[in-house]
Design a protein around this motif. Structure first.
Motif, short mmCIF file in Angstrom:
data_model
loop_
_atom_site.label_atom_id
_atom_site.label_comp_id
_atom_site.label_asym_id
_atom_site.label_seq_id
_atom_site.Cartn_x
_atom_site.Cartn_y
_atom_site.Cartn_z
N LYS A 72 -5.02 8.50 -15.97
CA LYS A 72 -5.63 7.18 -16.12
C LYS A 72 -4.67 6.09 -15.64
O LYS A 72 -4.64 4.98 -16.17
N ASN A 73 -3.92 6.41 -14.60
CA ASN A 73 -3.01 5.45 -13.98
C ASN A 73 -3.84 4.22 -13.59
O ASN A 73 -4.87 4.35 -12.93
N PRO A 74 -3.41 3.02 -13.96
CA PRO A 74 -4.18 1.82 -13.64
C PRO A 74 -4.33 1.58 -12.14
O PRO A 74 -5.21 0.83 -11.71
N LEU A 75 -3.50 2.21 -11.33
CA LEU A 75 -3.65 2.11 -9.88
C LEU A 75 -5.02 2.60 -9.42
O LEU A 75 -5.55 2.15 -8.42
N HIS A 76 -5.60 3.52 -10.22
CA HIS A 76 -6.92 4.07 -9.88
C HIS A 76 -8.05 3.36 -10.60
O HIS A 76 -9.19 3.40 -10.13
N LEU A 77 -7.76 2.73 -11.76
CA LEU A 77 -8.83 2.25 -12.64
C LEU A 77 -8.89 0.74 -12.86
O LEU A 77 -9.93 0.23 -13.26
N ASP A 78 -7.81 0.03 -12.60
CA ASP A 78 -7.75 -1.40 -12.92
C ASP A 78 -7.68 -2.22 -11.63
O ASP A 78 -6.70 -2.12 -10.88
N ASN A 79 -8.69 -3.06 -11.41
CA ASN A 79 -8.75 -3.87 -10.19
C ASN A 79 -7.56 -4.81 -10.05
O ASN A 79 -7.00 -4.96 -8.95
N LYS A 80 -7.17 -5.46 -11.15
CA LYS A 80 -6.05 -6.40 -11.10
C LYS A 80 -4.75 -5.68 -10.76
O LYS A 80 -3.96 -6.14 -9.93
N PHE A 81 -4.52 -4.53 -11.41
CA PHE A 81 -3.32 -3.74 -11.14
C PHE A 81 -3.31 -3.27 -9.69
O PHE A 81 -2.30 -3.34 -9.00
N GLY A 82 -4.45 -2.77 -9.22
CA GLY A 82 -4.56 -2.30 -7.83
C GLY A 82 -4.30 -3.41 -6.83
O GLY A 82 -3.63 -3.21 -5.81
N ALA A 83 -4.81 -4.62 -7.12
CA ALA A 83 -4.62 -5.76 -6.21
C ALA A 83 -3.15 -6.14 -6.10
O ALA A 83 -2.69 -6.59 -5.04
N ALA A 84 -2.39 -5.96 -7.18
CA ALA A 84 -0.97 -6.31 -7.19
C ALA A 84 -0.09 -5.19 -6.63
O ALA A 84 1.11 -5.38 -6.44
N SER A 85 -0.67 -4.04 -6.33
CA SER A 85 0.10 -2.89 -5.84
C SER A 85 0.39 -3.01 -4.35
O SER A 85 -0.14 -3.88 -3.66
N VAL A 86 1.21 -2.12 -3.86
CA VAL A 86 1.53 -2.06 -2.44
C VAL A 86 0.28 -1.81 -1.58
O VAL A 86 0.24 -2.17 -0.41
N PHE A 87 -0.77 -1.22 -2.18
CA PHE A 87 -2.00 -0.91 -1.45
C PHE A 87 -2.97 -2.09 -1.40
O PHE A 87 -3.91 -2.08 -0.61
N GLY A 88 -2.81 -3.05 -2.30
CA GLY A 88 -3.67 -4.24 -2.30
C GLY A 88 -5.00 -4.06 -3.02
O GLY A 88 -5.76 -5.02 -3.15
N ARG A 89 -5.30 -2.86 -3.43
CA ARG A 89 -6.51 -2.57 -4.21
C ARG A 89 -6.41 -1.17 -4.79
O ARG A 89 -5.48 -0.43 -4.50
N ARG A 90 -7.40 -0.82 -5.62
CA ARG A 90 -7.40 0.49 -6.26
C ARG A 90 -7.53 1.60 -5.22
O ARG A 90 -8.16 1.43 -4.19
N ILE A 91 -6.92 2.75 -5.57
CA ILE A 91 -7.02 3.91 -4.68
C ILE A 91 -7.64 5.09 -5.42
O ILE A 91 -7.59 5.17 -6.64
N VAL A 92 -8.23 5.99 -4.65
CA VAL A 92 -8.78 7.24 -5.18
C VAL A 92 -7.60 8.17 -5.48
O VAL A 92 -6.60 8.19 -4.75
N HIS A 93 -7.69 8.94 -6.56
CA HIS A 93 -6.66 9.92 -6.89
C HIS A 93 -6.44 10.86 -5.70
O HIS A 93 -7.42 11.42 -5.16
N GLY A 94 -5.19 11.07 -5.33
CA GLY A 94 -4.89 11.98 -4.23
C GLY A 94 -5.37 13.39 -4.49
O GLY A 94 -5.86 14.08 -3.59
N MET A 95 -5.27 13.83 -5.74
CA MET A 95 -5.69 15.19 -6.06
C MET A 95 -7.21 15.34 -6.08
O MET A 95 -7.72 16.44 -5.85
N LEU A 96 -7.92 14.26 -6.31
CA LEU A 96 -9.38 14.31 -6.20
C LEU A 96 -9.76 14.55 -4.74
O LEU A 96 -10.60 15.39 -4.44
N VAL A 97 -9.10 13.83 -3.85
CA VAL A 97 -9.36 14.02 -2.41
C VAL A 97 -8.95 15.44 -1.99
O VAL A 97 -9.71 16.15 -1.33
N ALA A 98 -7.76 15.87 -2.42
CA ALA A 98 -7.27 17.20 -2.05
C ALA A 98 -8.15 18.31 -2.61
O ALA A 98 -8.22 19.41 -2.05
N GLY A 99 -8.86 18.04 -3.71
CA GLY A 99 -9.77 19.02 -4.29
C GLY A 99 -10.87 19.46 -3.33
O GLY A 99 -11.45 20.54 -3.49
#
Length: 175
Positions: A72-99
């Motif tokens: 439940k890393n906020p990088l995946h779930l919180d818009n405000k946290f994602g916007a402040a990250s290096v990515f500029g917005r929320r990202i999909v879990h890498g392991m979900l994609v790799a699945g």
């Protein structure tokens, strides 16, 4: 050399040490002299065989994966946290994609009954909610002494941006 063929649905020629036997395309041979089993998949699995899947990730899938995995890393779930990250917005879990590689391997290539033995992954770029990715697996090696297959795994998005790359090793399903 003694070769015994098991199974017979449709027949195809199988060569082994200069001896031909007409057997099912997925045939198990038993070499009594050497004392080992070998699964030959002539006509079915070959180096270069490839399977591909395209998928778009939704908000609901990201939230469900967070609940199922406990990530439940906020990088995946919180818009405000994602916007402040290096990515500029929320990202999909890498392991979900790799699945998605697991789905392709288990259902397409080599297919049902495959057993994952190992996987390495390198995450190259983020996947954002709403992005469409194309994942592929391609056979790069088939061991001659065992039903072990090595596959290149690749995930790209958009105009070919590599998102994830790696290699999987699987045991092929029994004939």
């Amino acid at each position: 050399m003694f070769l015994r063929c098991r199974t017979a649905r449709f027949f195809a020629p199988q060569w082994r040490n200069g001896v031909v036997a007409w057997c099912h395309a997925k045939t198990e041979f038993f070499n009594r002299k050497a004392g080992y089993r070998e699964v030959l998949m002539a006509g079915t699995l070959k180096v270069g065989n490839r399977a591909v899947l395209t998928k778009t990730f939704s908000e609901e899938e990201v939230c469900s994966f967070a609940d199922l995995s406990g990530d439940k890393n906020p990088l995946h779930l919180d818009n405000k946290f994602g916007a402040a990250s290096v990515f500029g917005r929320r990202i999909v879990h890498g392991m979900l994609v790799a699945g998605l590689f697991s789905g392709l391997i288990g259902m397409e290539l080599p297919g049902p009954g495959s057993i994952y033995l190992g996987q390495n992954l390198v995450f190259r770029a983020p996947v954002f909610i709403g992005d469409t990715v194309t994942v592929s697996v391609e056979i790069t090696k088939i061991r001659p002494d065992k039903p072990i297959i090595t596959l290149q795994t690749l995930c790209v998005k958009g105009a070919g941006t590599v998102v994830i790359e790696g290699e999987a090793v699987v045991k092929a399903p029994a004939a």
